[in-house]
Design a protein around this motif. Structure first.
Motif, PDB file in Angstrom:
ATOM      1  N   THR A 383      26.721  48.919   3.834  1.00 28.11           N
ATOM      2  CA  THR A 383      28.180  48.857   3.779  1.00 28.11           C
ATOM      3  C   THR A 383      28.684  47.459   4.118  1.00 28.11           C
ATOM      4  O   THR A 383      29.579  46.919   3.447  1.00 28.11           O
ATOM      5  CB  THR A 383      28.789  49.882   4.745  1.00 28.11           C
ATOM      6  OG1 THR A 383      28.381  51.203   4.359  1.00 28.11           O
ATOM      7  CG2 THR A 383      30.313  49.817   4.720  1.00 28.11           C
ATOM      8  N   GLU A 384      28.098  46.843   5.145  1.00 34.53           N
ATOM      9  CA  GLU A 384      28.508  45.488   5.517  1.00 34.53           C
ATOM     10  C   GLU A 384      28.143  44.490   4.427  1.00 34.53           C
ATOM     11  O   GLU A 384      28.896  43.558   4.140  1.00 34.53           O
ATOM     12  CB  GLU A 384      27.849  45.087   6.841  1.00 34.53           C
ATOM     13  CG  GLU A 384      28.415  45.818   8.052  1.00 34.53           C
ATOM     14  CD  GLU A 384      29.920  45.630   8.190  1.00 34.53           C
ATOM     15  OE1 GLU A 384      30.395  44.474   8.094  1.00 34.53           O
ATOM     16  OE2 GLU A 384      30.626  46.641   8.355  1.00 34.53           O
ATOM     17  N   LYS A 387      30.680  44.845   1.642  1.00 37.11           N
ATOM     18  CA  LYS A 387      31.929  44.195   2.023  1.00 37.11           C
ATOM     19  C   LYS A 387      31.842  42.691   1.800  1.00 37.11           C
ATOM     20  O   LYS A 387      32.783  42.057   1.317  1.00 37.11           O
ATOM     21  CB  LYS A 387      32.249  44.485   3.494  1.00 37.11           C
ATOM     22  CG  LYS A 387      32.739  45.894   3.769  1.00 37.11           C
ATOM     23  CD  LYS A 387      33.039  46.060   5.251  1.00 37.11           C
ATOM     24  CE  LYS A 387      33.538  47.458   5.560  1.00 37.11           C
ATOM     25  NZ  LYS A 387      33.790  47.633   7.018  1.00 37.11           N
ATOM     26  N   TYR A 392      35.345  41.218   0.963  1.00 36.19           N
ATOM     27  CA  TYR A 392      36.130  41.881   1.992  1.00 36.19           C
ATOM     28  C   TYR A 392      35.362  41.980   3.314  1.00 36.19           C
ATOM     29  O   TYR A 392      35.514  42.949   4.054  1.00 36.19           O
ATOM     30  CB  TYR A 392      36.549  43.278   1.529  1.00 36.19           C
ATOM     31  CG  TYR A 392      37.658  43.257   0.508  1.00 36.19           C
ATOM     32  CD1 TYR A 392      38.975  43.046   0.895  1.00 36.19           C
ATOM     33  CD2 TYR A 392      37.390  43.438  -0.852  1.00 36.19           C
ATOM     34  CE1 TYR A 392      40.001  43.026  -0.045  1.00 36.19           C
ATOM     35  CE2 TYR A 392      38.406  43.416  -1.792  1.00 36.19           C
ATOM     36  CZ  TYR A 392      39.713  43.213  -1.379  1.00 36.19           C
ATOM     37  OH  TYR A 392      40.724  43.183  -2.312  1.00 36.19           O
ATOM     38  N   THR A 394      34.207  41.018   7.242  1.00 39.91           N
ATOM     39  CA  THR A 394      35.032  40.957   8.452  1.00 39.91           C
ATOM     40  C   THR A 394      35.540  39.555   8.737  1.00 39.91           C
ATOM     41  O   THR A 394      36.536  39.381   9.442  1.00 39.91           O
ATOM     42  CB  THR A 394      34.237  41.459   9.661  1.00 39.91           C
ATOM     43  OG1 THR A 394      33.017  40.697   9.769  1.00 39.91           O
ATOM     44  CG2 THR A 394      33.888  42.928   9.516  1.00 39.91           C
TER      45      THR A 394
END
Length: 405
Positions: A383-384, A387, A392, A394
Protein backbone atom coordinates in the motif's frame (compact mmCIF):
# COMPACT_ATOMS: atom_id res chain seq x y z
CA UNK A 1 8.77 48.95 -20.02
CA UNK A 2 6.40 46.04 -20.61
CA UNK A 3 5.28 44.16 -17.48
CA UNK A 4 4.25 40.49 -17.32
CA UNK A 5 3.14 39.00 -13.99
CA UNK A 6 5.04 35.71 -14.39
CA UNK A 7 7.70 34.81 -16.98
CA UNK A 8 8.52 31.12 -17.46
CA UNK A 9 11.85 30.29 -19.13
CA UNK A 10 11.60 26.86 -20.75
CA UNK A 11 8.92 25.57 -23.09
CA UNK A 12 8.96 21.93 -22.08
CA UNK A 13 6.17 20.03 -20.39
CA UNK A 14 6.95 21.41 -16.91
CA UNK A 15 6.97 25.04 -18.07
CA UNK A 16 3.77 24.73 -20.07
CA UNK A 17 2.09 22.78 -17.25
CA UNK A 18 2.70 25.72 -14.93
CA UNK A 19 1.36 28.13 -17.55
CA UNK A 20 -1.79 26.01 -17.96
CA UNK A 21 -2.32 25.89 -14.21
CA UNK A 22 -1.86 29.64 -13.83
CA UNK A 23 -4.42 30.25 -16.55
CA UNK A 24 -6.85 27.93 -14.77
CA UNK A 25 -6.31 29.12 -11.19
CA UNK A 26 -5.44 32.82 -11.44
CA UNK A 27 -6.06 35.98 -13.43
CA UNK A 28 -2.32 36.58 -13.92
CA UNK A 29 -0.62 37.42 -17.22
CA UNK A 30 1.89 34.70 -18.21
CA UNK A 31 4.73 34.55 -20.73
CA UNK A 32 6.66 31.45 -21.85
CA UNK A 33 10.13 32.09 -23.30
CA UNK A 34 11.69 29.13 -25.07
CA UNK A 35 14.91 28.84 -27.08
CA UNK A 36 13.57 26.17 -29.42
CA UNK A 37 11.91 26.90 -32.72
CA UNK A 38 8.37 25.44 -32.68
CA UNK A 39 8.56 25.02 -36.46
CA UNK A 40 11.50 22.62 -36.12
CA UNK A 41 10.99 18.88 -35.77
CA UNK A 42 9.35 18.27 -32.36
CA UNK A 43 9.95 21.95 -31.52
CA UNK A 44 12.55 20.94 -28.95
CA UNK A 45 10.09 18.64 -27.18
CA UNK A 46 11.34 15.33 -25.84
CA UNK A 47 10.55 12.32 -28.05
CA UNK A 48 10.56 9.86 -25.16
CA UNK A 49 7.49 8.58 -23.33
CA UNK A 50 6.82 8.94 -19.64
CA UNK A 51 4.56 7.29 -17.09
CA UNK A 52 2.35 9.98 -15.58
CA UNK A 53 1.55 9.07 -11.96
CA UNK A 54 -2.10 9.13 -10.96
CA UNK A 55 -1.58 12.34 -8.99
CA UNK A 56 -0.14 14.03 -12.10
CA UNK A 57 -3.12 12.82 -14.16
CA UNK A 58 -5.51 14.15 -11.50
CA UNK A 59 -3.81 17.56 -11.54
CA UNK A 60 -3.95 17.80 -15.35
CA UNK A 61 -7.64 16.89 -15.22
CA UNK A 62 -8.27 19.54 -12.54
CA UNK A 63 -6.76 22.38 -14.59
CA UNK A 64 -8.56 21.30 -17.76
CA UNK A 65 -5.64 19.89 -19.79
CA UNK A 66 -6.83 17.20 -22.21
CA UNK A 67 -3.96 14.80 -21.53
CA UNK A 68 -5.99 11.99 -23.14
CA UNK A 69 -4.88 13.33 -26.55
CA UNK A 70 -1.24 12.44 -25.75
CA UNK A 71 -1.42 8.78 -26.91
CA UNK A 72 -2.15 7.41 -23.45
CA UNK A 73 -1.76 3.81 -22.31
CA UNK A 74 -2.93 3.03 -18.76
CA UNK A 75 -0.67 0.97 -16.48
CA UNK A 76 -2.88 -1.55 -14.71
CA UNK A 77 -0.25 -4.08 -13.67
CA UNK A 78 3.34 -3.69 -12.46
CA UNK A 79 5.92 -6.45 -12.13
CA UNK A 80 9.25 -5.85 -10.37
CA UNK A 81 11.97 -8.52 -10.68
CA UNK A 82 15.68 -8.99 -10.08
CA UNK A 83 17.47 -10.88 -12.87
CA UNK A 84 18.99 -14.17 -11.72
CA UNK A 85 17.29 -14.12 -8.32
CA UNK A 86 13.99 -15.12 -6.72
CA UNK A 87 12.81 -11.66 -5.73
CA UNK A 88 9.55 -10.65 -7.42
CA UNK A 89 6.65 -8.31 -6.74
CA UNK A 90 3.35 -8.17 -8.66
CA UNK A 91 0.85 -5.31 -8.27
CA UNK A 92 -2.59 -4.88 -9.86
CA UNK A 93 -4.36 -1.51 -9.83
CA UNK A 94 -7.85 -2.92 -9.21
CA UNK A 95 -6.62 -4.42 -5.93
CA UNK A 96 -6.26 -0.83 -4.68
CA UNK A 97 -9.57 0.45 -6.09
CA UNK A 98 -7.70 2.16 -8.93
CA UNK A 99 -8.42 2.06 -12.65
CA UNK A 100 -4.69 2.50 -13.31
CA UNK A 101 -1.47 3.31 -11.47
CA UNK A 102 -0.71 5.91 -14.12
CA UNK A 103 -0.77 6.69 -17.83
CA UNK A 104 2.02 6.25 -20.38
CA UNK A 105 2.11 9.24 -22.74
CA UNK A 106 4.32 10.66 -25.44
CA UNK A 107 6.17 13.68 -24.04
CA UNK A 108 6.13 15.39 -27.44
CA UNK A 109 2.38 14.83 -27.81
CA UNK A 110 1.73 16.03 -24.25
CA UNK A 111 3.85 19.10 -24.93
CA UNK A 112 1.79 19.91 -28.03
CA UNK A 113 -1.45 19.50 -26.05
CA UNK A 114 -0.14 21.91 -23.39
CA UNK A 115 1.04 24.44 -25.97
CA UNK A 116 -2.39 24.44 -27.60
CA UNK A 117 -4.06 24.74 -24.20
CA UNK A 118 -1.97 27.84 -23.47
CA UNK A 119 -2.89 29.54 -26.74
CA UNK A 120 -4.97 32.12 -24.89
CA UNK A 121 -4.87 35.94 -24.64
CA UNK A 122 -3.37 35.85 -21.12
CA UNK A 123 -0.44 33.65 -22.22
CA UNK A 124 2.25 34.96 -24.57
CA UNK A 125 4.67 32.48 -26.14
CA UNK A 126 8.04 33.82 -27.33
CA UNK A 127 9.77 31.15 -29.44
CA UNK A 128 12.53 30.92 -30.43
CA UNK A 129 13.83 33.41 -27.87
CA UNK A 130 16.28 33.51 -24.97
CA UNK A 131 16.91 35.58 -21.86
CA UNK A 132 20.34 37.15 -22.26
CA UNK A 133 20.55 38.70 -18.77
CA UNK A 134 18.48 39.70 -15.76
CA UNK A 135 18.51 42.24 -12.96
CA UNK A 136 16.75 41.56 -9.66
CA UNK A 137 15.03 44.54 -8.03
CA UNK A 138 13.10 44.84 -4.79
CA UNK A 139 9.73 44.66 -6.55
CA UNK A 140 10.54 42.61 -9.65
CA UNK A 141 13.03 41.25 -12.18
CA UNK A 142 14.08 43.06 -15.35
CA UNK A 143 14.88 40.72 -18.25
CA UNK A 144 16.88 41.50 -21.36
CA UNK A 145 15.91 39.15 -24.18
CA UNK A 146 18.16 37.86 -26.92
CA UNK A 147 16.74 40.38 -29.39
CA UNK A 148 17.73 43.26 -27.08
CA UNK A 149 14.23 44.08 -25.84
CA UNK A 150 13.47 44.31 -22.13
CA UNK A 151 10.53 43.44 -19.93
CA UNK A 152 9.65 43.40 -16.25
CA UNK A 153 8.12 40.57 -14.21
CA UNK A 154 7.05 39.96 -10.63
CA UNK A 155 8.25 36.34 -10.71
CA UNK A 156 10.77 34.57 -12.94
CA UNK A 157 10.34 30.79 -13.19
CA UNK A 158 13.27 28.74 -14.50
CA UNK A 159 12.01 25.50 -16.07
CA UNK A 160 14.70 25.07 -18.73
CA UNK A 161 16.58 22.15 -17.19
CA UNK A 162 19.42 24.38 -16.03
CA UNK A 163 20.71 24.90 -19.56
CA UNK A 164 20.49 28.71 -19.68
CA UNK A 165 22.89 29.56 -16.85
CA UNK A 166 20.30 31.92 -15.37
CA UNK A 167 20.23 30.06 -12.04
CA UNK A 168 23.96 30.61 -11.63
CA UNK A 169 23.51 34.29 -12.44
CA UNK A 170 21.27 34.66 -9.35
CA UNK A 171 23.68 32.73 -7.13
CA UNK A 172 22.20 29.22 -7.31
CA UNK A 173 24.81 26.54 -7.99
CA UNK A 174 24.42 22.82 -8.78
CA UNK A 175 25.86 19.61 -7.37
CA UNK A 176 26.54 16.84 -9.86
CA UNK A 177 27.07 13.13 -9.15
CA UNK A 178 27.88 11.05 -12.23
CA UNK A 179 26.36 7.55 -12.10
CA UNK A 180 28.70 6.39 -14.92
CA UNK A 181 25.63 4.88 -16.55
CA UNK A 182 23.84 5.48 -19.85
CA UNK A 183 20.12 5.18 -20.59
CA UNK A 184 19.26 3.67 -23.99
CA UNK A 185 15.68 4.41 -25.07
CA UNK A 186 13.75 2.75 -27.89
CA UNK A 187 10.46 1.01 -28.77
CA UNK A 188 9.84 -2.68 -29.42
CA UNK A 189 7.04 -5.08 -30.17
CA UNK A 190 6.51 -8.44 -28.48
CA UNK A 191 4.77 -11.62 -29.52
CA UNK A 192 2.52 -11.46 -26.45
CA UNK A 193 0.15 -8.48 -25.87
CA UNK A 194 1.11 -6.03 -23.15
CA UNK A 195 -2.34 -6.01 -21.51
CA UNK A 196 -1.38 -2.69 -19.85
CA UNK A 197 1.45 -4.29 -17.90
CA UNK A 198 4.67 -2.43 -16.99
CA UNK A 199 7.95 -4.00 -15.90
CA UNK A 200 10.89 -2.83 -13.81
CA UNK A 201 13.67 -5.43 -14.02
CA UNK A 202 16.97 -5.04 -12.21
CA UNK A 203 20.00 -6.48 -13.99
CA UNK A 204 23.73 -6.65 -13.27
CA UNK A 205 24.23 -3.56 -15.48
CA UNK A 206 21.32 -1.46 -14.22
CA UNK A 207 17.49 -1.26 -14.31
CA UNK A 208 15.47 -2.20 -17.40
CA UNK A 209 11.98 -0.69 -17.72
CA UNK A 210 9.24 -1.75 -20.15
CA UNK A 211 6.21 0.58 -20.42
CA UNK A 212 3.12 -0.36 -22.48
CA UNK A 213 3.16 1.88 -25.53
CA UNK A 214 2.30 1.18 -29.17
CA UNK A 215 4.76 3.06 -31.35
CA UNK A 216 4.25 3.69 -35.06
CA UNK A 217 5.51 0.39 -36.44
CA UNK A 218 4.48 -0.62 -39.95
CA UNK A 219 2.56 -3.74 -38.85
CA UNK A 220 -0.70 -2.19 -37.59
CA UNK A 221 -2.18 -5.64 -36.87
CA UNK A 222 0.02 -5.89 -33.76
CA UNK A 223 -1.39 -2.95 -31.84
CA UNK A 224 -1.39 -3.80 -28.14
CA UNK A 225 1.99 -5.54 -28.41
CA UNK A 226 4.25 -2.51 -28.03
CA UNK A 227 6.54 -1.27 -25.29
CA UNK A 228 8.70 1.77 -24.76
CA UNK A 229 11.97 0.66 -23.16
CA UNK A 230 14.55 2.41 -20.98
CA UNK A 231 17.64 0.21 -20.64
CA UNK A 232 20.24 1.47 -18.16
CA UNK A 233 23.75 0.09 -18.63
CA UNK A 234 27.36 1.00 -17.96
CA UNK A 235 29.07 3.41 -20.34
CA UNK A 236 31.21 0.68 -21.91
CA UNK A 237 28.23 -1.63 -22.28
CA UNK A 238 26.26 1.18 -23.94
CA UNK A 239 28.97 1.71 -26.54
CA UNK A 240 28.87 -1.99 -27.40
CA UNK A 241 25.05 -2.19 -27.57
CA UNK A 242 24.66 0.96 -29.63
CA UNK A 243 27.17 -0.41 -32.13
CA UNK A 244 25.29 -3.68 -32.60
CA UNK A 245 22.88 -4.41 -35.44
CA UNK A 246 19.21 -4.87 -34.61
CA UNK A 247 19.33 -8.68 -34.51
CA UNK A 248 22.23 -8.83 -32.06
CA UNK A 249 20.83 -5.95 -30.00
CA UNK A 250 17.46 -7.69 -29.63
CA UNK A 251 19.19 -10.94 -28.65
CA UNK A 252 20.98 -9.13 -25.81
CA UNK A 253 17.74 -7.43 -24.76
CA UNK A 254 15.91 -10.78 -24.75
CA UNK A 255 18.65 -12.23 -22.56
CA UNK A 256 18.32 -9.38 -20.06
CA UNK A 257 14.51 -9.28 -20.01
CA UNK A 258 13.58 -12.91 -20.49
CA UNK A 259 10.49 -14.29 -22.24
CA UNK A 260 7.76 -12.93 -19.93
CA UNK A 261 6.33 -11.13 -23.02
CA UNK A 262 7.35 -13.77 -25.52
CA UNK A 263 9.73 -12.90 -28.35
CA UNK A 264 10.90 -9.27 -28.63
CA UNK A 265 11.05 -7.83 -32.16
CA UNK A 266 10.94 -4.72 -34.36
CA UNK A 267 13.21 -2.36 -32.46
CA UNK A 268 13.01 1.35 -33.32
CA UNK A 269 15.86 3.86 -33.57
CA UNK A 270 17.94 3.79 -30.38
CA UNK A 271 18.75 7.00 -28.51
CA UNK A 272 20.99 7.39 -25.47
CA UNK A 273 21.91 9.91 -22.80
CA UNK A 274 24.30 9.85 -19.80
CA UNK A 275 22.85 9.62 -16.29
CA UNK A 276 23.70 11.66 -13.23
CA UNK A 277 22.11 13.13 -10.14
CA UNK A 278 22.06 16.91 -10.46
CA UNK A 279 20.55 19.07 -7.72
CA UNK A 280 20.30 22.83 -7.35
CA UNK A 281 21.72 24.28 -4.14
CA UNK A 282 18.48 26.22 -3.60
CA UNK A 283 14.97 26.17 -5.03
CA UNK A 284 14.47 29.94 -4.91
CA UNK A 285 16.31 33.24 -5.04
CA UNK A 286 14.89 36.77 -4.81
CA UNK A 287 11.81 36.66 -7.11
CA UNK A 288 13.16 33.56 -8.88
CA UNK A 289 12.03 29.93 -8.53
CA UNK A 290 13.38 26.71 -10.09
CA UNK A 291 11.08 23.89 -11.24
CA UNK A 292 11.54 20.38 -12.60
CA UNK A 293 14.94 19.46 -14.01
CA UNK A 294 16.19 22.96 -13.26
CA UNK A 295 15.78 22.10 -9.58
CA UNK A 296 16.74 18.43 -9.74
CA UNK A 297 17.56 15.91 -12.47
CA UNK A 298 17.17 12.31 -11.32
CA UNK A 299 17.95 8.84 -12.60
CA UNK A 300 14.96 7.42 -14.58
CA UNK A 301 14.67 4.42 -12.22
CA UNK A 302 11.05 3.99 -11.08
CA UNK A 303 10.03 7.00 -13.23
CA UNK A 304 10.03 9.43 -10.30
CA UNK A 305 11.90 12.48 -11.64
CA UNK A 306 9.36 13.80 -14.13
CA UNK A 307 6.44 13.39 -11.74
CA UNK A 308 8.44 15.11 -9.01
CA UNK A 309 8.80 18.10 -11.34
CA UNK A 310 5.05 18.21 -11.92
CA UNK A 311 4.51 18.13 -8.15
CA UNK A 312 6.76 21.21 -8.08
CA UNK A 313 4.25 22.79 -10.43
CA UNK A 314 1.23 21.77 -8.35
CA UNK A 315 2.78 23.15 -5.18
CA UNK A 316 3.72 26.48 -6.77
CA UNK A 317 0.18 26.84 -8.11
CA UNK A 318 -1.16 26.21 -4.63
CA UNK A 319 0.98 28.88 -2.94
CA UNK A 320 0.53 31.49 -5.70
CA UNK A 321 -3.24 31.11 -5.84
CA UNK A 322 -4.78 34.09 -4.06
CA UNK A 323 -1.43 35.82 -3.41
CA UNK A 324 -1.40 39.53 -4.14
CA UNK A 325 2.23 39.39 -5.33
CA UNK A 326 3.31 36.02 -6.85
CA UNK A 327 7.01 36.82 -6.35
CA UNK A 328 6.80 38.01 -2.75
CA UNK A 329 9.31 36.63 -0.25
CA UNK A 330 6.59 34.98 1.83
CA UNK A 331 5.19 33.17 -1.24
CA UNK A 332 8.56 31.75 -2.28
CA UNK A 333 9.45 30.87 1.31
CA UNK A 334 6.21 28.89 1.61
CA UNK A 335 6.94 27.15 -1.68
CA UNK A 336 10.48 26.25 -0.63
CA UNK A 337 9.36 24.84 2.72
CA UNK A 338 6.48 22.92 1.12
CA UNK A 339 8.81 21.18 -1.35
CA UNK A 340 11.59 20.15 1.04
CA UNK A 341 10.18 16.86 2.34
CA UNK A 342 8.85 15.46 -0.93
CA UNK A 343 11.92 16.56 -2.88
CA UNK A 344 14.44 15.08 -0.45
CA UNK A 345 12.47 11.86 -0.02
CA UNK A 346 12.26 11.30 -3.80
CA UNK A 347 15.93 12.13 -4.42
CA UNK A 348 16.97 9.77 -1.63
CA UNK A 349 14.70 7.00 -2.90
CA UNK A 350 15.93 7.09 -6.50
CA UNK A 351 19.58 7.44 -5.52
CA UNK A 352 19.30 4.52 -3.08
CA UNK A 353 17.59 2.34 -5.69
CA UNK A 354 20.31 3.08 -8.24
CA UNK A 355 23.13 2.21 -5.86
CA UNK A 356 21.38 -0.84 -4.42
CA UNK A 357 20.14 -2.40 -7.66
CA UNK A 358 23.00 -1.63 -10.06
CA UNK A 359 25.53 -4.16 -8.80
CA UNK A 360 25.88 -7.87 -7.93
CA UNK A 361 27.58 -7.48 -4.54
CA UNK A 362 26.25 -10.55 -2.71
CA UNK A 363 25.09 -8.95 0.59
CA UNK A 364 23.13 -6.30 -1.34
CA UNK A 365 21.81 -8.93 -3.77
CA UNK A 366 20.50 -11.01 -0.89
CA UNK A 367 19.03 -8.04 0.96
CA UNK A 368 17.16 -6.62 -2.05
CA UNK A 369 15.70 -10.03 -2.91
CA UNK A 370 14.42 -10.39 0.63
CA UNK A 371 12.97 -6.88 0.25
CA UNK A 372 11.19 -7.71 -3.01
CA UNK A 373 9.73 -10.91 -1.58
CA UNK A 374 8.57 -9.06 1.54
CA UNK A 375 6.97 -6.38 -0.62
CA UNK A 376 5.12 -9.06 -2.55
CA UNK A 377 3.78 -10.67 0.65
CA UNK A 378 3.22 -7.70 2.99
CA UNK A 379 0.00 -5.77 2.18
CA UNK A 380 0.95 -2.70 4.25
CA UNK A 381 4.27 -2.34 2.41
CA UNK A 382 2.47 -2.74 -0.92
CA UNK A 383 0.00 0.00 0.00
CA UNK A 384 2.81 2.42 0.85
CA UNK A 385 4.62 1.51 -2.39
CA UNK A 386 1.46 2.16 -4.41
CA UNK A 387 0.99 5.54 -2.69
CA UNK A 388 4.54 6.44 -3.66
CA UNK A 389 4.28 5.33 -7.30
CA UNK A 390 0.95 7.11 -7.78
CA UNK A 391 2.32 10.36 -6.32
CA UNK A 392 0.29 10.26 -3.11
CA UNK A 393 3.03 9.25 -0.68
CA UNK A 394 3.14 10.64 2.85
CA UNK A 395 5.94 13.07 1.91
CA UNK A 396 3.94 14.70 -0.89
CA UNK A 397 1.82 17.80 -0.24
CA UNK A 398 -1.95 17.60 -0.74
CA UNK A 399 -3.36 18.01 -4.23
CA UNK A 400 -4.31 21.56 -5.08
CA UNK A 401 -8.07 21.77 -4.56
CA UNK A 402 -8.85 25.23 -5.86
CA UNK A 403 -11.36 25.52 -8.65
CA UNK A 404 -11.22 27.50 -11.87
CA UNK A 405 -11.86 31.20 -11.54
Amino acid sequence: MKHVDIVIVGGGVVGYSLAAGLLADTALQVMVVDAHDPAAASGGLDNRVIALAKRTVDEFTRIGVNWRNAARYPIRHIQVTDKGAAGLCELTASDYQLDAFGQVVSLAALGEVLQQHCDQPRCQQLTPETVASLTQRADGVTLTLGDGSTLDTSLLVLADGGRSGLAESVGIGREQDDYTQVAITFNVQTSEPHNHRAYERFTEHGPLAFLPYDADFSDKSRQGHGFSVVWTVSQSRAETLLGEGDVRFLAELQKAFGYRQGVISDVSTRLSYPLSLSTADALTAHRVVLLGNSAQTLHPIAGQGFNLGLRDVATLLHVINGAEDPGAHTVLQTYRQSRERDRQATITLTDTLVRTFSNRHFPLLAARNVGLMALNLWPLAQTEFVKLTTGYGTATPPLTNTGNR
